[in-house]
Design a protein around this motif. Sequence first.
Motif, PDB file in Angstrom:
ATOM      1  N   LYS A  49      13.343  26.539  52.647  1.00  0.00           N
ATOM      2  CA  LYS A  49      14.471  26.366  51.729  1.00  0.00           C
ATOM      3  C   LYS A  49      15.836  26.459  52.389  1.00  0.00           C
ATOM      4  O   LYS A  49      16.821  26.778  51.736  1.00  0.00           O
ATOM      5  CB  LYS A  49      14.413  27.417  50.586  1.00  0.00           C
ATOM      6  N   TRP A  50      15.936  26.132  53.649  1.00  0.00           N
ATOM      7  CA  TRP A  50      17.249  26.174  54.282  1.00  0.00           C
ATOM      8  C   TRP A  50      18.139  25.073  53.732  1.00  0.00           C
ATOM      9  O   TRP A  50      19.362  25.143  53.841  1.00  0.00           O
ATOM     10  CB  TRP A  50      17.142  26.025  55.801  1.00  0.00           C
ATOM     11  N   SER A  61      24.549  14.744  36.168  1.00  0.00           N
ATOM     12  CA  SER A  61      25.241  14.652  37.456  1.00  0.00           C
ATOM     13  C   SER A  61      26.406  15.631  37.500  1.00  0.00           C
ATOM     14  O   SER A  61      26.699  16.196  38.560  1.00  0.00           O
ATOM     15  CB  SER A  61      25.688  13.230  37.724  1.00  0.00           C
ATOM     16  N   ILE A  82      22.823  11.289  31.581  1.00  0.00           N
ATOM     17  CA  ILE A  82      22.864  11.196  33.044  1.00  0.00           C
ATOM     18  C   ILE A  82      24.193  11.726  33.563  1.00  0.00           C
ATOM     19  O   ILE A  82      24.256  12.420  34.581  1.00  0.00           O
ATOM     20  CB  ILE A  82      22.631   9.751  33.475  1.00  0.00           C
ATOM     21  N   LYS A  83      25.231  11.403  32.829  1.00  0.00           N
ATOM     22  CA  LYS A  83      26.557  11.924  33.217  1.00  0.00           C
ATOM     23  C   LYS A  83      26.535  13.453  33.199  1.00  0.00           C
ATOM     24  O   LYS A  83      27.040  14.107  34.113  1.00  0.00           O
ATOM     25  CB  LYS A  83      27.583  11.383  32.206  1.00  0.00           C
ATOM     26  N   LEU A 142      20.611   7.488  39.619  1.00  0.00           N
ATOM     27  CA  LEU A 142      21.409   7.544  38.414  1.00  0.00           C
ATOM     28  C   LEU A 142      22.902   7.463  38.706  1.00  0.00           C
ATOM     29  O   LEU A 142      23.662   6.910  37.935  1.00  0.00           O
ATOM     30  CB  LEU A 142      21.109   8.843  37.655  1.00  0.00           C
ATOM     31  N   THR A 143      23.308   8.036  39.830  1.00  0.00           N
ATOM     32  CA  THR A 143      24.746   8.119  40.069  1.00  0.00           C
ATOM     33  C   THR A 143      25.177   7.322  41.296  1.00  0.00           C
ATOM     34  O   THR A 143      26.341   7.349  41.659  1.00  0.00           O
ATOM     35  CB  THR A 143      25.156   9.579  40.301  1.00  0.00           C
ATOM     36  N   ASP A 171       5.095  29.178  41.527  1.00  0.00           N
ATOM     37  CA  ASP A 171       6.239  28.525  42.171  1.00  0.00           C
ATOM     38  C   ASP A 171       7.295  28.073  41.181  1.00  0.00           C
ATOM     39  O   ASP A 171       8.486  28.146  41.441  1.00  0.00           O
ATOM     40  CB  ASP A 171       5.762  27.280  42.926  1.00  0.00           C
ATOM     41  N   MET A 213      16.137  -0.807  33.276  1.00  0.00           N
ATOM     42  CA  MET A 213      17.589  -0.760  33.252  1.00  0.00           C
ATOM     43  C   MET A 213      18.065  -0.475  31.830  1.00  0.00           C
ATOM     44  O   MET A 213      19.064   0.188  31.631  1.00  0.00           O
ATOM     45  CB  MET A 213      18.115  -2.124  33.744  1.00  0.00           C
ATOM     46  N   LEU A 257      24.115  13.927  45.814  1.00  0.00           N
ATOM     47  CA  LEU A 257      24.637  15.262  45.508  1.00  0.00           C
ATOM     48  C   LEU A 257      25.977  15.482  46.189  1.00  0.00           C
ATOM     49  O   LEU A 257      26.835  16.203  45.692  1.00  0.00           O
ATOM     50  CB  LEU A 257      23.664  16.345  45.979  1.00  0.00           C
ATOM     51  N   GLN A 302      13.350  16.777  33.285  1.00  0.00           N
ATOM     52  CA  GLN A 302      12.777  16.279  34.540  1.00  0.00           C
ATOM     53  C   GLN A 302      13.748  16.482  35.699  1.00  0.00           C
ATOM     54  O   GLN A 302      13.350  16.846  36.793  1.00  0.00           O
ATOM     55  CB  GLN A 302      12.457  14.798  34.407  1.00  0.00           C
ATOM     56  N   TYR A 334      18.274  24.102  50.621  1.00  0.00           N
ATOM     57  CA  TYR A 334      18.479  24.256  49.193  1.00  0.00           C
ATOM     58  C   TYR A 334      19.860  23.756  48.812  1.00  0.00           C
ATOM     59  O   TYR A 334      20.815  24.058  49.500  1.00  0.00           O
ATOM     60  CB  TYR A 334      18.330  25.740  48.810  1.00  0.00           C
ATOM     61  N   SER A 361      25.803  28.476  53.597  1.00  0.00           N
ATOM     62  CA  SER A 361      24.493  27.887  53.357  1.00  0.00           C
ATOM     63  C   SER A 361      24.500  26.380  53.529  1.00  0.00           C
ATOM     64  O   SER A 361      23.540  25.714  53.179  1.00  0.00           O
ATOM     65  CB  SER A 361      24.008  28.265  51.960  1.00  0.00           C
ATOM     66  N   ASN A 409      18.002   3.151  31.028  1.00  0.00           N
ATOM     67  CA  ASN A 409      19.069   3.882  31.696  1.00  0.00           C
ATOM     68  C   ASN A 409      20.374   3.752  30.928  1.00  0.00           C
ATOM     69  O   ASN A 409      21.131   4.695  30.815  1.00  0.00           O
ATOM     70  CB  ASN A 409      19.277   3.329  33.100  1.00  0.00           C
ATOM     71  N   ASP A 410      20.589   2.545  30.431  1.00  0.00           N
ATOM     72  CA  ASP A 410      21.811   2.314  29.674  1.00  0.00           C
ATOM     73  C   ASP A 410      21.910   3.270  28.507  1.00  0.00           C
ATOM     74  O   ASP A 410      22.935   3.882  28.260  1.00  0.00           O
ATOM     75  CB  ASP A 410      21.802   0.892  29.135  1.00  0.00           C
ATOM     76  N   ILE A 445      13.179  30.141  41.846  1.00  0.00           N
ATOM     77  CA  ILE A 445      13.760  29.224  42.805  1.00  0.00           C
ATOM     78  C   ILE A 445      14.149  30.064  44.015  1.00  0.00           C
ATOM     79  O   ILE A 445      14.697  31.146  43.861  1.00  0.00           O
ATOM     80  CB  ILE A 445      15.050  28.573  42.272  1.00  0.00           C
ATOM     81  N   CYS A 446      13.857  29.557  45.206  1.00  0.00           N
ATOM     82  CA  CYS A 446      14.343  30.232  46.391  1.00  0.00           C
ATOM     83  C   CYS A 446      15.578  29.499  46.879  1.00  0.00           C
ATOM     84  O   CYS A 446      15.506  28.311  47.187  1.00  0.00           O
ATOM     85  CB  CYS A 446      13.282  30.249  47.480  1.00  0.00           C
ATOM     86  N   ALA A 447      16.695  30.180  46.939  1.00  0.00           N
ATOM     87  CA  ALA A 447      17.907  29.546  47.443  1.00  0.00           C
ATOM     88  C   ALA A 447      17.908  29.615  48.966  1.00  0.00           C
ATOM     89  O   ALA A 447      17.005  30.188  49.565  1.00  0.00           O
ATOM     90  CB  ALA A 447      19.120  30.234  46.867  1.00  0.00           C
ATOM     91  N   SER A 448      18.911  29.047  49.545  1.00  0.00           N
ATOM     92  CA  SER A 448      18.980  29.009  51.001  1.00  0.00           C
ATOM     93  C   SER A 448      19.051  30.419  51.573  1.00  0.00           C
ATOM     94  O   SER A 448      19.834  31.244  51.099  1.00  0.00           O
ATOM     95  CB  SER A 448      20.208  28.230  51.431  1.00  0.00           C
ATOM     96  N   LYS A 475      24.835  18.856  38.388  1.00  0.00           N
ATOM     97  CA  LYS A 475      24.393  18.859  39.786  1.00  0.00           C
ATOM     98  C   LYS A 475      25.562  18.930  40.745  1.00  0.00           C
ATOM     99  O   LYS A 475      25.480  19.558  41.784  1.00  0.00           O
ATOM    100  CB  LYS A 475      23.586  17.592  40.066  1.00  0.00           C
ATOM    101  N   HIS A 476      26.628  18.253  40.409  1.00  0.00           N
ATOM    102  CA  HIS A 476      27.788  18.279  41.301  1.00  0.00           C
ATOM    103  C   HIS A 476      28.658  19.497  41.072  1.00  0.00           C
ATOM    104  O   HIS A 476      29.751  19.593  41.610  1.00  0.00           O
ATOM    105  CB  HIS A 476      28.612  17.008  41.119  1.00  0.00           C
TER     106      HIS A 476
END
Lengths: 345, 645
Positions: B291-292, A15, A11-12, B89-90, A277, A1, B56, A64, B294, B269, A4-5, A281-284, A18-19
């Motif tokens: 990867k559907w 995220s 981390i912000k 983390l979130t 690999d 913990m 996510l 990571q 993704y 997607s 993480n602090d 990256i393979c997207a949808s 990612k968002h």
Amino acid sequence: MKDNDDLSDIIKLISDIKHKNILSSYDVALRTEKLLENLISHGKWDSALELMDLVKQRIKCFSQSLPDEPTASNIMKHILKIIRDEYQLVSKKKGETHSLQQIVKGDSSNVLDYSENVSNLRSALLDHLSEYKDELETSTENIAAQASEHIHSNETILTVGKSRTVEKFLKSASKQRLFNVIVVEGAPSYLGHSMAAALAKSNIQTTVIPDSAVFAMISRVNKVIIGTHTVLANGALRATSGIYVVALAAKHYSIPVMVLSHMYKLTPLYLGSNDHDSFNICASPASVIPYSFGSVLNSADIKNPMFDHVPPELVTLFITHQGGNAPSYIYRLLSEMYHPDDYEI
Amino acid sequence: MSKLKQSVTKENVVQAILVADTFEDEFVPISNNLPLCLFPVVNKPLIDYTLEFLSLGGVEEVFLFCCNHVNEVKSYIRKCIDEAVGWTLTMKVQIIVSESCRSFGDCLRDLDAKGLIRGDFVLLEPGVISNINLLPLLKKHSEILQNDKGAAITLVFQESALGHRSLCPQDESLVAYNNKNRVLFHKKIQKSRDKKAVFPIFQEIFLENSSVSIQHNLRDTHIAICSSSVLPLFSDNFDFQTKDDFIKGLLINEEILGSTIYCHILKGSDYGSAINNWRMYQAISLELKNKWVYPIVPPTKRNRVIPEDSIYSLSSVMGLNSTMYRSVIGSNVTIGEGVKIQDAFIFDNVHIEDDVDISLSVIGPGCVIKKGAKITVGSILGQGVIIDENVFVENTLVQNRPSEDVLAQPEDKIGEFAYRLRACEDEEDLNVDRILAQKFSRLHIHDESYECEYDSENELSDSSEELSHTYSPPPDDTKLFFTEVIDSLTRGYEDKLPCDNLILEVNSSRYAYNVTLREVNYNVIKAILIISQKLPSGTQYFSVMTQMLCYFSPLLKNYIKNEAAMVDCLQAVEDVAISESDLKDKWIIFLLKYLYEKDFLNEESILKWFATLKEHTKLHTQVKPFASWLQEAEEEDSSEEDESE
């Protein structure tokens, strides 16, 4: 913990990326720089060594979680290099320039260990960082300012997909010259369409072509100008898929390929093999064939790779805010950007 | 810690409820030792995908509702937090344990009592894997809520297509919604009896709405956005066991409950799906590989993708001349030489010896498969099963200890640590349909020849299409009614209760399950015949059977009253005779003769029925002597009448 602090700032950032709160690599770069500025001014560190450990922790954590997003790691690695340089300047010690004799003898007595507590390091670093921040903020403009050197009147320029840097570059050139732009639409994301719309708004003569027409159109093109996702250590590109085809076609007709790149896109990374690999990256596949297609999907395997690997021999010139450089010169830029010890963390 | 405190003090924390248990025995025998949420899906525990999706998607607080294998789940979540895996983390995960819950509805009632949910929330059924961003959906839901105070739930659907491997026949549904995405009609086709949506039902829907979309290709993603009124609704209506009950209840009693349902259909997607049976497990594994989902992808580290669509963990060893096709191999698996693995899922720590052939099967953790064994079509091996040399296993569930059920038979033993598990022990062979349903819900068979037929001949494809629609009806009301009738009749016969009481009992079940009179006739006769099958066989059989029929004669008299009932009765006789293969030769004749002599059936109906039988079938040949005897008797009768006149 506890760990993480300490890492909550990075981390912000992770995220947010990612968002999809932060989209462009430019914004990522600025956010990372700000994050480290905060760390240096408010973080708990006494010596350069401690500070470097803090930064390295963040690089590890970031790479990571988001191994395919090199910008933030690159910025942090560059700041590591800044810390090393400043420390050296402030403490007035010379140890970085290894003489051949030292290397052969394996004499490490002179190597800096950065553990000394230097009083004015913090302020020196902050000064240097604000300089670096300016450099980041003006990078796009500096690249765009060189446009008139590369684009001449009545030329035909070909570009692929959407890139903010390329857009600014072309717009800047259009203030002084008249030229045509051919935009390759870049299926299946079709970002080329919005690129073409943006260019047309600035009164640039724009044509959109499908990816399949690249070879047919390239013979009348004078220059290919593209952006990239990453520049690898040997000058190869990891760019949006479709660019390899364009580069090969340009090679066939001996047309110069110019790559606009910010310094932070230079990555100290060599590629093992481009079909590995971890490279791509393979997207949808949904943007290739919609999911509602049904039973076809039972038997067909659909791939939607995001990146192409473009080998360095297909690139004519890299244009950074410092000017144009050949791919063979990338190694030199790399050693200016990063310290060799920080290539892999 | 500072981060967590922040999120608590914030007004609108995005909350999600994830129910971890299925409350069904779909994944037996592997689920005996391993909770569904820890099943490895392409070498990563299922719950990891779900939590990553939630994080996510913008969720900040998750209530993980756990009823079985609580300790395993808890320690796994703790391990993830220690290792600071991405989603930790979130997002904050709270595990809620209640071992008394027996259904999805119970869980939600329990949560309602705890009062943890503050506003709109995301509700997930077990096994969800998706990549959608939930924030826009939540926003849309709250907008709907402003216009329609009764909006309770937004269901999330994905457009799929018939024939797609991930559109599981059990989930096949028909949805009608208006231009505001309000759901007007929802029906799970396989769960209802008639498999048809009758058009007049729609009439008022069409009258009340200017535009209505009816879709049959939607797959439930098992994700729903719920208003705060959902939990109290579950509490008020304690007969809601599943989300389907909830939807059905809300649509039927719309005026009473004053709640409406909306739907959202995923575009582009966006992907959403849930593992609720083996077939979906297989489909989702393949879709993850392709990867559907993704950006949610199977782990790339320590895993290697090889051509032919297989993935194996790098900690596994594979021998020479072994081939893999569309399979997933877990970690620490050793595979011998000359092994063929096709469309199979091998969990961790499995040991496979030379020349083994595995196809369309799931091998649970820690199994040992000895030399030359063959495991095919829809076999599921539980934890720690040992299959001996050269054993052939086809379409069976195998576990490593003998079944505790009374009905377990000695021949179920395959090896010292391998026992066959009966699919439906408690219902015996009566419920053939149910077994069939389970069988088909296992793994989807990629049959190349089937695909070819599909392409080349439309007619054939039509027929196979039909097949895919008709199999696997889960127990519906009529079935439940039927099992109830059998129960009461068996008990009545054993205790020699007066038949009038039995008639009362049957009639009350009839009203409980809302079954038509003709179905009652049919099912009562069928039940009696099924009971007669269970009488001790031997020389005394027919006399015992006569006694039994005698005992039931008031019942027969009550139900076989007219010609139509006779037709139903004969239909029941026919069905039983066809489905029960080990009937005695004379059984059918004996039965018909008895019914004829006691005047339950008249000759016209028997002859009419006989005419509908297909020629050259076993039944036809068996009945033929009796029918011709009847015909002769009739002719004699008429001739006698002639003479007498």
